[in-house]
Motif scaffolding. Structure first.
Motif, mmCIF file in Angstrom:
data_model
loop_
_atom_site.group_PDB
_atom_site.id
_atom_site.type_symbol
_atom_site.label_atom_id
_atom_site.label_comp_id
_atom_site.label_asym_id
_atom_site.label_seq_id
_atom_site.Cartn_x
_atom_site.Cartn_y
_atom_site.Cartn_z
ATOM 1 N N ARG A 1 41.483 36.651 51.821
ATOM 2 C CA ARG A 1 42.657 36.918 51.243
ATOM 3 C C ARG A 1 42.387 36.703 49.740
ATOM 4 O O ARG A 1 42.453 35.610 49.322
ATOM 5 C CB ARG A 1 43.891 36.333 51.645
ATOM 6 C CG ARG A 1 45.117 36.644 51.026
ATOM 7 C CD ARG A 1 46.116 35.699 51.749
ATOM 8 N NE ARG A 1 47.325 35.903 50.833
ATOM 9 C CZ ARG A 1 48.530 36.702 51.145
ATOM 10 N NH1 ARG A 1 48.428 37.762 52.243
ATOM 11 N NH2 ARG A 1 49.520 36.758 50.328
ATOM 12 N N LEU A 2 42.394 37.876 48.898
ATOM 13 C CA LEU A 2 42.399 37.470 47.480
ATOM 14 C C LEU A 2 43.758 38.062 46.761
ATOM 15 O O LEU A 2 44.391 39.074 47.112
ATOM 16 C CB LEU A 2 41.190 38.643 46.692
ATOM 17 C CG LEU A 2 41.113 38.620 45.292
ATOM 18 C CD1 LEU A 2 40.588 37.419 44.788
ATOM 19 C CD2 LEU A 2 40.472 39.832 44.827
ATOM 20 N N GLY B 1 43.037 33.823 43.266
ATOM 21 C CA GLY B 1 42.609 33.157 43.988
ATOM 22 C C GLY B 1 41.856 33.793 45.467
ATOM 23 O O GLY B 1 42.455 34.699 45.873
ATOM 24 N N LEU B 2 41.052 33.137 46.006
ATOM 25 C CA LEU B 2 40.525 33.480 47.107
ATOM 26 C C LEU B 2 40.270 32.731 48.001
ATOM 27 O O LEU B 2 39.950 31.432 48.089
ATOM 28 C CB LEU B 2 38.803 34.015 46.804
ATOM 29 C CG LEU B 2 38.125 34.888 47.958
ATOM 30 C CD1 LEU B 2 38.486 36.239 48.008
ATOM 31 C CD2 LEU B 2 36.625 34.555 48.020
ATOM 32 N N THR B 3 40.971 33.087 49.481
ATOM 33 C CA THR B 3 41.008 32.089 50.461
ATOM 34 C C THR B 3 40.441 32.756 51.711
ATOM 35 O O THR B 3 40.796 33.880 52.135
ATOM 36 C CB THR B 3 42.451 31.776 50.726
ATOM 37 O OG1 THR B 3 43.114 31.018 49.597
ATOM 38 C CG2 THR B 3 42.568 30.806 51.839
ATOM 39 N N PRO C 1 39.827 29.030 43.127
ATOM 40 C CA PRO C 1 40.084 29.794 41.867
ATOM 41 C C PRO C 1 39.023 30.875 41.552
ATOM 42 O O PRO C 1 37.744 30.525 41.663
ATOM 43 C CB PRO C 1 40.136 28.685 40.886
ATOM 44 C CG PRO C 1 40.408 27.354 41.751
ATOM 45 C CD PRO C 1 39.771 27.417 42.868
ATOM 46 N N VAL C 2 39.316 31.916 41.199
ATOM 47 C CA VAL C 2 38.308 33.075 40.753
ATOM 48 C C VAL C 2 38.686 33.731 39.549
ATOM 49 O O VAL C 2 39.826 33.680 39.165
ATOM 50 C CB VAL C 2 38.026 34.269 41.996
ATOM 51 C CG1 VAL C 2 37.534 33.486 43.480
ATOM 52 C CG2 VAL C 2 39.495 34.801 42.387
ATOM 53 N N SER C 3 37.670 34.318 38.781
ATOM 54 C CA SER C 3 38.100 35.380 37.759
ATOM 55 C C SER C 3 37.480 36.605 38.237
ATOM 56 O O SER C 3 36.570 36.807 38.731
ATOM 57 C CB SER C 3 37.185 34.848 36.574
ATOM 58 O OG SER C 3 37.227 33.698 36.276
ATOM 59 N N ARG D 1 33.587 35.389 38.763
ATOM 60 C CA ARG D 1 33.048 33.973 38.967
ATOM 61 C C ARG D 1 33.954 33.359 40.027
ATOM 62 O O ARG D 1 35.274 33.678 40.078
ATOM 63 C CB ARG D 1 33.393 33.230 37.760
ATOM 64 C CG ARG D 1 32.795 31.869 37.611
ATOM 65 C CD ARG D 1 32.892 30.883 36.244
ATOM 66 N NE ARG D 1 34.200 30.652 36.257
ATOM 67 C CZ ARG D 1 34.890 30.922 35.034
ATOM 68 N NH1 ARG D 1 34.607 32.087 34.283
ATOM 69 N NH2 ARG D 1 36.340 30.584 34.861
ATOM 70 N N VAL D 2 33.536 32.443 40.727
ATOM 71 C CA VAL D 2 34.126 31.588 41.864
ATOM 72 C C VAL D 2 33.985 30.168 41.168
ATOM 73 O O VAL D 2 32.985 29.646 40.968
ATOM 74 C CB VAL D 2 33.497 31.773 43.074
ATOM 75 C CG1 VAL D 2 34.374 30.845 43.954
ATOM 76 C CG2 VAL D 2 33.703 32.947 43.613
ATOM 77 N N ASP D 3 35.160 29.516 40.839
ATOM 78 C CA ASP D 3 35.031 28.007 40.458
ATOM 79 C C ASP D 3 34.984 27.237 41.774
ATOM 80 O O ASP D 3 35.955 26.880 42.563
ATOM 81 C CB ASP D 3 36.310 27.817 39.637
ATOM 82 C CG ASP D 3 36.254 28.595 38.422
ATOM 83 O OD1 ASP D 3 35.310 28.777 37.885
ATOM 84 O OD2 ASP D 3 37.404 28.899 38.206
#
Length: 139
Positions: free
Chosen positions: A75-76, A61-63, A51-53, A36-38
């Motif tokens: 970048r994860l 986190g993913l940026t 924020p990611v699951s 999931r991506v919040d």
């Protein structure tokens, strides 16, 4: 540090591929690393941490660090380890050539390196399915 890569030629326009990669709201639908991506964003914002699951417990986190028509990079961060994912997009006649390169650093990815080998190919296969069969109209 470990780097893996895969390439595919996809019979769609490059803008379709870029659109799918930047559609942060549906990224977890086809990216097997994410559950999931919040976010309420539809298009990823460069420099914003999402924020990611993931399948790995803990804060992640993913940026997106780059987003152009021919190169998307993210970048994860998860469990003290980092994945840098590069997507290179080039026109090949009426098709699009996509190269996905993943670079992993950190203890978690070192332990999981054998399980991670096919990830670049899996992501590309799912990207192909989405590009050919799904609708993405963010641009």
């Amino acid at each position: 540090m470990r780097t893996m890569s895969a390439e595919r030629t996809i019979p769609v326009a490059p803008s379709r591929i870029t659109g799918i990669l930047l559609d942060i709201s549906t990224l977890a639908d086809w990216n097997p690393a994410l559950v999931r991506v919040d976010t309420r964003d539809r298009v990823a914002i460069v420099g914003k941490r999402y924020p990611v699951s993931t399948r790995i417990p803990g804060d992640a986190g993913l940026t997106y660090t780059q987003a152009t028509s021919d190169h998307v990079q993210w970048r994860l961060t998860v469990a003290g380890s980092v994945e840098v994912g590069d997507w290179l997009i080039t026109t090949e006649g009426t098709d699009t050539r996509v190269t996905h390169e993943i670079t992993h650093t950190g203890a978690l990815f070192a332990v999981m390196q054998h399980a991670m080998r096919p990830i670049a190919g899996w992501r590309l296969e799912r990207l192909v399915e989405r590009a050919i069969g799904g609708s993405v109209d963010i641009f």
